[in-house]
Design a protein around this motif. Structure first.
Motif, PDB file in Angstrom:
ATOM      1  N   ASN A 183      36.323  44.626  33.770  1.00  0.00           N
ATOM      2  CA  ASN A 183      37.563  43.875  34.040  1.00  0.00           C
ATOM      3  C   ASN A 183      37.402  43.112  35.360  1.00  0.00           C
TER       4      ASN A 183
ATOM      5  N   MET B 126      35.330  42.396  41.155  1.00  0.00           N
ATOM      6  CA  MET B 126      35.475  42.263  42.620  1.00  0.00           C
ATOM      7  C   MET B 126      34.886  43.471  43.346  1.00  0.00           C
TER       8      MET B 126
ATOM      9  N   THR C 284      49.055  37.627  46.199  1.00  0.00           N
ATOM     10  CA  THR C 284      48.209  37.722  45.009  1.00  0.00           C
ATOM     11  C   THR C 284      48.260  39.118  44.436  1.00  0.00           C
ATOM     12  N   PHE C 285      47.389  39.324  43.439  1.00  0.00           N
ATOM     13  CA  PHE C 285      47.384  40.600  42.727  1.00  0.00           C
ATOM     14  C   PHE C 285      46.828  41.698  43.645  1.00  0.00           C
TER      15      PHE C 285
ATOM     16  N   SER D 267      44.904  44.196  43.344  1.00  0.00           N
ATOM     17  CA  SER D 267      43.522  44.672  43.351  1.00  0.00           C
ATOM     18  C   SER D 267      42.604  43.800  44.214  1.00  0.00           C
TER      19      SER D 267
ATOM     20  N   ASP E 187      37.770  34.569  43.767  1.00  0.00           N
ATOM     21  CA  ASP E 187      38.495  35.267  42.717  1.00  0.00           C
ATOM     22  C   ASP E 187      39.006  34.195  41.757  1.00  0.00           C
TER      23      ASP E 187
ATOM     24  N   GLN F 240      42.257  34.169  37.526  1.00  0.00           N
ATOM     25  CA  GLN F 240      43.366  33.455  36.880  1.00  0.00           C
ATOM     26  C   GLN F 240      43.000  32.028  36.494  1.00  0.00           C
TER      27      GLN F 240
ATOM     28  N   LYS G 272      45.405  36.446  30.658  1.00  0.00           N
ATOM     29  CA  LYS G 272      44.600  35.388  31.272  1.00  0.00           C
ATOM     30  C   LYS G 272      44.281  34.289  30.234  1.00  0.00           C
TER      31      LYS G 272
ATOM     32  N   GLU H  53      41.094  44.635  28.178  1.00  0.00           N
ATOM     33  CA  GLU H  53      40.415  44.539  29.473  1.00  0.00           C
ATOM     34  C   GLU H  53      39.061  43.852  29.328  1.00  0.00           C
ATOM     35  N   GLY H  54      38.708  43.039  30.288  1.00  0.00           N
ATOM     36  CA  GLY H  54      37.383  42.434  30.277  1.00  0.00           C
ATOM     37  C   GLY H  54      37.156  41.668  31.555  1.00  0.00           C
TER      38      GLY H  54
ATOM     39  N   TYR I 144      54.323  38.376  41.813  1.00  0.00           N
ATOM     40  CA  TYR I 144      54.055  39.087  43.073  1.00  0.00           C
ATOM     41  C   TYR I 144      55.317  39.152  43.932  1.00  0.00           C
TER      42      TYR I 144
HETATM   43  C1  LIG Z   1      44.093  37.043  41.006  1.00  0.00           C
HETATM   44  C2  LIG Z   1      43.654  38.236  40.245  1.00  0.00           C
HETATM   45  N1  LIG Z   1      42.579  38.909  40.696  1.00  0.00           N
HETATM   46  C3  LIG Z   1      42.126  39.995  40.056  1.00  0.00           C
HETATM   47  C4  LIG Z   1      42.735  40.472  38.921  1.00  0.00           C
HETATM   48  C5  LIG Z   1      42.217  41.716  38.293  1.00  0.00           C
HETATM   49  O1  LIG Z   1      41.788  41.537  36.998  1.00  0.00           O
HETATM   50  P1  LIG Z   1      41.855  42.751  35.950  1.00  0.00           P
HETATM   51  O2  LIG Z   1      43.283  42.956  35.572  1.00  0.00           O
HETATM   52  O3  LIG Z   1      41.008  42.277  34.819  1.00  0.00           O
HETATM   53  O4  LIG Z   1      41.289  43.936  36.619  1.00  0.00           O
HETATM   54  C6  LIG Z   1      43.836  39.801  38.409  1.00  0.00           C
HETATM   55  C7  LIG Z   1      44.464  40.289  37.169  1.00  0.00           C
HETATM   56  O5  LIG Z   1      45.553  40.396  36.878  1.00  0.00           O
HETATM   57  C8  LIG Z   1      44.316  38.668  39.088  1.00  0.00           C
HETATM   58  O6  LIG Z   1      45.394  38.001  38.654  1.00  0.00           O
END
Ligand SMILES: Cc1ncc(COP(=O)(O)O)c(C=O)c1O
Length: 396
Positions: A66, A71, A92-93, A95, A164, A167, A193, A200-201, A332
């Protein structure tokens, strides 16, 4: 009768079901070596071809579980760790920051540009310290971050720049696919996405073949060449040797097979997304509403994985649209510097990153997905206009 318009909808075709069944029937679900014939290997070739830029260079790709794994593996492969700082955008997300923390480094949050929601290079320049190791621009919602000033900062301060692009698969910066301008790009195929694979991928891409190999090795329990050679020996005792410690971040073969079909259809879906984005903009243009539509800088090729508008009336507009059968999303609502794991970081408090904080309160994603129709877009816009008309009447 009122319509029901969802926020997004993955495309599922019979071919995707057929390839998934084929892999299920084969009994071969896990790819354990980088070279074996496998869906994951074919996906890497095809995704690499998708990422070829105008200069004809084709990045190497590693297919992983995923975008978060991509990352985490990228930081591990470049040996970013304790004592290092990594500059990331605040809106941002989660993770994006978590992966930096997971390798023992410190995410340093910066503000973003108000029209494209991406890392602001002036904020990045101000955040660089002797401990800064890397910058991670996020290409938000399908619009590339402005990379040239960031690449220049990275060059000047000898920093890694890892993109990253989770998206923004299919988006381009000055003609080049996002994720191919820094040292490495990270991609996600999670279900909301541009393309997915039944959940997941993910992938990383880079022109640095050794680093991509390292990512694959780390994703596969640190099983490198010595491991694979030892494993083939008649008696593997003491010959099976790992290249350090690793993760299990492999992508299931079933999902990689689905992703291959999705990748083939992706350009057509991106065209549809662009068409609906243009229609939204056209229909909202003359309405003079307090709604900012997504910008598209002259150097950007936006892939519109999301259509994010900005409005100070989000808190009332959203439930109004919901009552009309229109599903919207807030991605967010808490900027990362104010989220639980990070809000006690030195220098971070409410007001520190004003643009990211405002966007957290005001960004709303309107529905956009390839299977929607022009009528659906018109329906959404009509109800956005009706909301503001009603509001004007009640406040007059
Ligand atoms: C900006 C961004 N980075 C990283 C991720 C992480 O991806 P994943 O959900 O495949 O782990 C996402 C996913 O939602 C994301 O939007």
């Amino acid at each position: 009768m009122a319509k029901r318009i969802v926020g997004f909808k993955p495309v599922v075709t019979q071919e995707m079901k057929d390839v998934a069944c084929r892999v299920i029937d084969s009994g071969h679900y896990i790819r354990t070596t980088p070279t074996e014939e496998a869906e994951g290997k074919a996906l890497e070739e095809e995704f690499g071809a998708f990422l070829v830029g105008p200069d004809g260079r084709r990045p190497r790709v590693a297919n992983v579980a995923n975008g978060t794994a991509a990352m985490h593996l990228a930081w591990a492969a470049y040996e970013v760790g304790p004592g290092d700082e990594v500059i990331v955008p605040a809106n941002t997300f989660s993770s994006v920051a978590h992966c930096v923390s997971l390798v023992g480094a410190t995410p340093v949050f910066v503000d973003v540009e108000p029209d494209i929601y991406n890392m602001d290079s002036r904020s990045v320049a101000a955040a660089i310290t002797p401990r800064t190791r890397a910058i991670m621009p996020v290409h938000t919602a399908g619009h590339p971050a402005d990379l040239d000033p960031l690449l220049e900062l990275a060059r000047r301060h000898n920093l890694l720049l890892i993109e990253d692009a989770c998206q923004s698969i299919g988006a381009r910066y000055k003609g080049r696919p996002v994720g191919t301008l820094g040292q490495m790009g990270c991609y996600s195929f999670v279900q909301n996405k541009a393309m997915t694979c039944g959940g997941e991928g993910g992938a990383v891409g880079s022109f640095d073949e050794a680093k991509v190999r390292r990512v694959f090795t780390l994703a596969n329990h640190a099983r490198g060449e010595r491991f694979h050679a030892g494993n083939k020996a008649p008696d593997p005792a003491y010959q099976v040797i790992h290249d350090g410690v690793g993760f299990n971040y492999r992508q299931s073969e079933i999902l990689s097979a689905i992703a291959r079909v999705q990748l083939r259809l992706l350009p057509e879906w991106i065209r549809a997304r662009k068409k609906y984005a243009a229609l939204y903009k056209e229909m909202l243009k003359d309405a003079d509403l307090p709604v900012q539509v997504p910008a598209e800088r002259p150097w950007a090729d936006h892939s519109y994985v999301r259509f994010e508008v900005v409005t100070p009336h989000r808190a009332t507009l959203r439930p109004y649209l919901d009552a009309q059968g229109i599903r919207t999303n807030i991605h967010y609502p808490t900027p990362l510097h104010l989220d639980e794991p990070y809000r006690t970081q030195p220098g971070m408090k409410e007001g520190s990153l004003p643009v990211a904080e405002r966007l957290a309160r005001e960004v709303l994603s309107l529905p956009i997905y390839p299977q929607m129709t022009e009528d659906d877009v018109a329906y959404v816009v009509d109800h956005v206009k009706a909301f503001f008309k009603k509001k004007a009447l009640t406040t007059a």
